[in-house]
Each structure stands twice: as structure tokens, then as C-alpha cells.
Scaffold this motif. Structure first.
Motif: not given
Length: 219
Positions: A43-66
Motif C-alpha cells: 500500500r505504501a508503494i501505491v501511495q508513493a507512486d504519486m510522488e514519482i508522477d509529481r516529479m516526472e511532471v517537474d522534470v518535464e517542465e524543467e526540460c521545456l524551460k531550458i
């Protein structure tokens, strides 16, 4: 490279490595939950996937900004484009770890199947491939990336061995098909994790050498 662009590239490296570390941790915990029949960890892994999803968006935004602010060229452009693609692969790896965790939640609620399956070894090899692929990205090391491609065969071989065990058990224990079929899904997910690591490695090879190898055999 300007100092500002250099700083942004370094920040991007740190962020994508952080996503990679979250994914590696999720993979390790998912298989630990499977082997130990631990629904709380699942259950903790399922919950933690939200953090991976959030960071994936953050990295994509950083790429687009560069890309928008600095208009990088040559090696820097290839690095940012590679990270955009790799970032997506990492998010998919996180989803695979979550899928394994969901299988654990089903299996932990049923009587155990008396079957010894070496998921730990297969997962350890897939995890090592993920780590090496990310190391190759940061070091811009095409040779290390090619080693990741070569390692995929070992995971494929283990996948076949485990599937044969499960298929034999299905013939002997048809009444346990609900659990055994989920074990087949788990081994497929682990094999896909290794495939995703190969995808990352192939992006690194393109980034360093400009050579598109994804439709070529290992060399």
C-alpha cells in the motif's frame, strides 16, 4: 555553454537522478512486499507512486524551460531531449512497481502457493540495469549504456525460467490459477522494467554518439 545554462543542466541531472532513485526504491520495495507477503508495504508503494508522477511532471517542465529560455544546441540539446524521453520511461517504471504492489495486495489475502520463484535475483538484475543506465546518462558514457543493453538477455533468461515454473504449477494446481496468473504478471512487469532500462541506455547512446540503436541488436 553559458553559466546559467550550465547550472540548469546540473539541476536537471539532479532531478532526473532523484526520480531514478525513487523508482529504484519502489522496485526494491515492491519485490520485498511480494516475497514477504507484506500488504502494508504494498500500500505504501501505491501511495508513493504519486510522488514519482509529481516529479516526472517537474522534470518535464524543467526540460521545456531550458529549451525555451536557453535554446541549447549540439550536445546540450541532445541531453535535454534524452532526459525528456528518459523521464517518461522512469515514470512508466514507477507504474510497473505500483502494478506489482497491487498484485501483492491480492496475493497476500490468499493462502500462499508453495512455489519457490527467484524474483529477487531477476529484480536485482533489472535494478542494476536501471542504475547503470542513469549513471551512463550523467557520465555521458556510451560504453556503459551498451553494457546495459547486453545485460538484458540475463533478465530475459530468468523470465523464461520463472514462467516455465509457473506454467508447470498451473498444470498441477489449476485451482490456484488466480494466484499463479498474477505471478506471471509480476515476472512480465520485472522483464518490462529491464526493457525500460534498455530504452534509457539507448537514449544515452544517441545522446553521446548520435547513433539510433533502438532497432539494432546488441553489439
Amino acid at each position: 555553454m553559458s553559466k546559467h545554462l550550465e547550472r540548469q543542466i546540473d539541476l536537471l541531472k539532479q532531478k532526473v537522478l532523484f526520480v531514478g532513485s525513487l523508482v529504484e526504491e519502489a522496485i526494491a520495495k515492491a519485490v520485498s512486499a511480494l516475497v514477504n507477503r507484506d500488504p502494508e508495504l504494498a500500500r505504501a508503494i501505491v501511495q508513493a507512486d504519486m510522488e514519482i508522477d509529481r516529479m516526472e511532471v517537474d522534470v518535464e517542465e524543467e526540460c521545456l524551460k531550458i529549451l525555451a529560455l536557453y535554446q541549447p544546441v549540439a550536445a546540450d540539446l541532445r541531453f535535454v531531449v534524452a532526459v525528456l524521453k528518459i523521464n517518461n520511461d522512469l515514470e512508466r517504471m514507477g507504474d510497473l512497481a505500483e502494478n506489482i504492489a497491487k498484485k501483492v495486495l491480492f496475493l497476500a489475502d490468499r493462502d500462499p502457493v508453495r512455489l519457490t520463484l527467484d524474483f529477487r535475483t531477476m529484480t536485482a538484475k533489472a535494478q542494476a540495469m536501471v542504475k547503470q543506465a542513469l549513471d551512463a546518462l550523467v557520465a555521458r558514457d556510451a560504453m556503459l549504456a551498451r553494457a546495459v543493453r547486453d545485460a538484458d538477455q540475463e533478465v530475459d533468461d530468468l523470465n523464461r525460467q520463472i514462467r516455465k515454473q509457473i506454467e508447470a504449477a498451473l498444470r498441477e494446481l489449476p485451482d490456484r490459477a488466480d494466484c499463479l496468473l498474477r505471478y506471471i504478471s509480476v515476472t512480465r512487469h520485472i522483464e518490462r522494467l529491464a526493457d525500460m532500462a534498455v530504452n534509457v541506455a539507448e537514449e544515452v547512446i544517441y545522446m553521446v554518439e548520435g547513433d539510433i540503436v533502438r532497432h539494432k541488436g546488441s553489439a
